[in-house]
Design a protein around this motif. Structure first.
Motif, PDB file in Angstrom:
ATOM      1  N   LYS A  75       0.842  -1.202   0.000  1.00  0.00           N
ATOM      2  CA  LYS A  75       0.000   0.000   0.000  1.00  0.00           C
ATOM      3  C   LYS A  75       0.877   1.253   0.000  1.00  0.00           C
ATOM      4  O   LYS A  75       0.607   2.200  -0.725  1.00  0.00           O
ATOM      5  N   SER A  76       1.949   1.256   0.773  1.00  0.00           N
ATOM      6  CA  SER A  76       2.815   2.442   0.829  1.00  0.00           C
ATOM      7  C   SER A  76       3.514   2.688  -0.508  1.00  0.00           C
ATOM      8  O   SER A  76       3.651   3.839  -0.932  1.00  0.00           O
ATOM      9  N   SER A  77       3.935   1.643  -1.201  1.00  0.00           N
ATOM     10  CA  SER A  77       4.572   1.858  -2.511  1.00  0.00           C
ATOM     11  C   SER A  77       3.530   2.295  -3.542  1.00  0.00           C
ATOM     12  O   SER A  77       3.829   3.099  -4.431  1.00  0.00           O
ATOM     13  N   HIS A  78       2.306   1.789  -3.420  1.00  0.00           N
ATOM     14  CA  HIS A  78       1.229   2.242  -4.307  1.00  0.00           C
ATOM     15  C   HIS A  78       0.970   3.736  -4.103  1.00  0.00           C
ATOM     16  O   HIS A  78       0.891   4.496  -5.068  1.00  0.00           O
ATOM     17  N   ILE A  79       0.854   4.149  -2.865  1.00  0.00           N
ATOM     18  CA  ILE A  79       0.585   5.558  -2.566  1.00  0.00           C
ATOM     19  C   ILE A  79       1.740   6.424  -3.053  1.00  0.00           C
ATOM     20  O   ILE A  79       1.523   7.475  -3.666  1.00  0.00           O
ATOM     21  N   ALA A  80       2.976   6.000  -2.826  1.00  0.00           N
ATOM     22  CA  ALA A  80       4.134   6.771  -3.311  1.00  0.00           C
ATOM     23  C   ALA A  80       4.112   6.868  -4.833  1.00  0.00           C
ATOM     24  O   ALA A  80       4.359   7.944  -5.397  1.00  0.00           O
ATOM     25  N   SER A  81       3.785   5.776  -5.512  1.00  0.00           N
ATOM     26  CA  SER A  81       3.713   5.807  -6.985  1.00  0.00           C
ATOM     27  C   SER A  81       2.635   6.763  -7.466  1.00  0.00           C
ATOM     28  O   SER A  81       2.838   7.495  -8.444  1.00  0.00           O
ATOM     29  N   CYS A  82       1.502   6.771  -6.793  1.00  0.00           N
ATOM     30  CA  CYS A  82       0.436   7.712  -7.163  1.00  0.00           C
ATOM     31  C   CYS A  82       0.893   9.157  -6.961  1.00  0.00           C
ATOM     32  O   CYS A  82       0.637  10.022  -7.797  1.00  0.00           O
ATOM     33  N   CYS A  83       1.602   9.412  -5.852  1.00  0.00           N
ATOM     34  CA  CYS A  83       2.128  10.759  -5.601  1.00  0.00           C
ATOM     35  C   CYS A  83       3.138  11.164  -6.673  1.00  0.00           C
ATOM     36  O   CYS A  83       3.132  12.302  -7.144  1.00  0.00           O
ATOM     37  N   ILE A  84       3.991  10.231  -7.066  1.00  0.00           N
ATOM     38  CA  ILE A  84       4.979  10.488  -8.113  1.00  0.00           C
ATOM     39  C   ILE A  84       4.280  10.899  -9.405  1.00  0.00           C
ATOM     40  O   ILE A  84       4.652  11.898 -10.039  1.00  0.00           O
ATOM     41  N   MET A  85       3.286  10.122  -9.799  1.00  0.00           N
ATOM     42  CA  MET A  85       2.572  10.433 -11.046  1.00  0.00           C
ATOM     43  C   MET A  85       1.863  11.772 -10.964  1.00  0.00           C
ATOM     44  O   MET A  85       1.894  12.568 -11.911  1.00  0.00           O
ATOM     45  N   LEU A  86       1.226  12.048  -9.827  1.00  0.00           N
ATOM     46  CA  LEU A  86       0.526  13.322  -9.671  1.00  0.00           C
ATOM     47  C   LEU A  86       1.508  14.488  -9.693  1.00  0.00           C
ATOM     48  O   LEU A  86       1.281  15.477 -10.394  1.00  0.00           O
ATOM     49  N   ALA A  87       2.592  14.393  -8.944  1.00  0.00           N
ATOM     50  CA  ALA A  87       3.563  15.494  -8.893  1.00  0.00           C
ATOM     51  C   ALA A  87       4.163  15.773 -10.263  1.00  0.00           C
ATOM     52  O   ALA A  87       4.279  16.934 -10.678  1.00  0.00           O
ATOM     53  N   ASN A  88       4.537  14.730 -10.990  1.00  0.00           N
ATOM     54  CA  ASN A  88       5.105  14.905 -12.325  1.00  0.00           C
ATOM     55  C   ASN A  88       4.133  15.582 -13.272  1.00  0.00           C
ATOM     56  O   ASN A  88       4.467  16.569 -13.939  1.00  0.00           O
ATOM     57  N   THR A  89       2.935  15.032 -13.359  1.00  0.00           N
ATOM     58  CA  THR A  89       1.955  15.555 -14.304  1.00  0.00           C
ATOM     59  C   THR A  89       1.509  16.954 -13.922  1.00  0.00           C
ATOM     60  O   THR A  89       1.354  17.826 -14.781  1.00  0.00           O
ATOM     61  N   GLN A 152      17.539  10.557  -0.631  1.00  0.00           N
ATOM     62  CA  GLN A 152      16.400  10.302   0.253  1.00  0.00           C
ATOM     63  C   GLN A 152      15.115  10.191  -0.559  1.00  0.00           C
ATOM     64  O   GLN A 152      14.977  10.818  -1.613  1.00  0.00           O
ATOM     65  N   GLN A 153      14.177   9.424  -0.042  1.00  0.00           N
ATOM     66  CA  GLN A 153      12.861   9.330  -0.680  1.00  0.00           C
ATOM     67  C   GLN A 153      12.098  10.629  -0.485  1.00  0.00           C
ATOM     68  O   GLN A 153      12.145  11.230   0.594  1.00  0.00           O
ATOM     69  N   CYS A 154      11.383  11.024  -1.516  1.00  0.00           N
ATOM     70  CA  CYS A 154      10.529  12.202  -1.416  1.00  0.00           C
ATOM     71  C   CYS A 154       9.232  11.827  -0.704  1.00  0.00           C
ATOM     72  O   CYS A 154       8.988  12.243   0.418  1.00  0.00           O
ATOM     73  N   PHE A 155       8.386  11.005  -1.373  1.00  0.00           N
ATOM     74  CA  PHE A 155       7.097  10.629  -0.798  1.00  0.00           C
ATOM     75  C   PHE A 155       7.266   9.420   0.103  1.00  0.00           C
ATOM     76  O   PHE A 155       7.845   8.428  -0.286  1.00  0.00           O
ATOM     77  N   GLY A 156       6.758   9.531   1.294  1.00  0.00           N
ATOM     78  CA  GLY A 156       6.909   8.484   2.285  1.00  0.00           C
ATOM     79  C   GLY A 156       8.007   8.809   3.286  1.00  0.00           C
ATOM     80  O   GLY A 156       8.075   8.221   4.354  1.00  0.00           O
ATOM     81  N   HIS A 157       8.876   9.748   2.948  1.00  0.00           N
ATOM     82  CA  HIS A 157       9.940  10.159   3.864  1.00  0.00           C
ATOM     83  C   HIS A 157       9.881  11.672   4.080  1.00  0.00           C
ATOM     84  O   HIS A 157       9.682  12.132   5.190  1.00  0.00           O
TER      85      HIS A 157
END
Length: 182
Positions: A75-89, A152-157
């Protein structure tokens, strides 16, 4: 009990569609990651998605849950991936408004970390300018690998979901201010 604060993006501004899709994904992820929640389809049923140049692709919620239960994803990697996609776009959709402010510079670094698999990466000249948002700072005096955020990790850290949503709201406000000045 504390009052729950719901966020809402305006339909006529920049991030409504992006945040809506992001929210649907995050609200749907408990169905896959929590086995206590019953799935809405039978094990032999799937959801089909057509292609324009390829045959339809089928996704099975039961198979996705099996992947999650095998710890191949979380779940945490899913949420981080969603944040990555949102931030990029989100950044790419408004980068022409970047006025070089500390806020936009902060947003640029969040987008760059997103583009580097959720990891802060700085070349020897970066961070080049002050980057601040609310209580968060990306120190521009420490360059490249010497920056404490490097690697360092951005989302999740460094940031969470709520931070990203508030950052996008602040970016929308900043763009409105810039448009009113011109």
């Amino acid at each position: 009990m504390d009052k729950i604060e719901y966020y809402e993006f305006r339909r006529d501004l920049y991030f409504f569609d992006l945040v809506s899709c992001f929210s649907v994904s995050l609200c749907g992820c408990p169905i896959i990651f929590d086995a206590r929640i019953p799935l809405f389809l039978e094990p032999n049923q799937s959801i089909s998605f057509p292609g324009k140049f390829t045959s339809p692709k089928h996704m099975s919620p039961h198979r996705l849950r099996a992947v999650a239960e095998s710890n191949a994803t979380s779940k945490s990697s899913h949420i981080a991936s969603c944040c990555i996609m949102l931030a990029n776009t989100a950044y790419e959709s408004v980068k022409d408004y970047n006025d070089g402010s500390e806020l936009f510079e902060f947003f640029r670094h969040i987008r760059n970390a997103s583009s580097h698999l959720n990891t802060f990466q700085f070349n020897q000249r970066e961070p080049a300018h002050p980057a601040k948002w609310r209580g968060a700072t990306i120190d521009h005096r420490q360059k490249g690998q010497h920056n404490p955020l490097f690697g360092q990790q951005c989302f999740g850290h460094f940031m969470g979901v709520a931070d990203l949503l508030d950052l996008l709201m602040d970016i929308e406000k900043k763009i409105i201010e810039l448009q009113e000045k011109s």
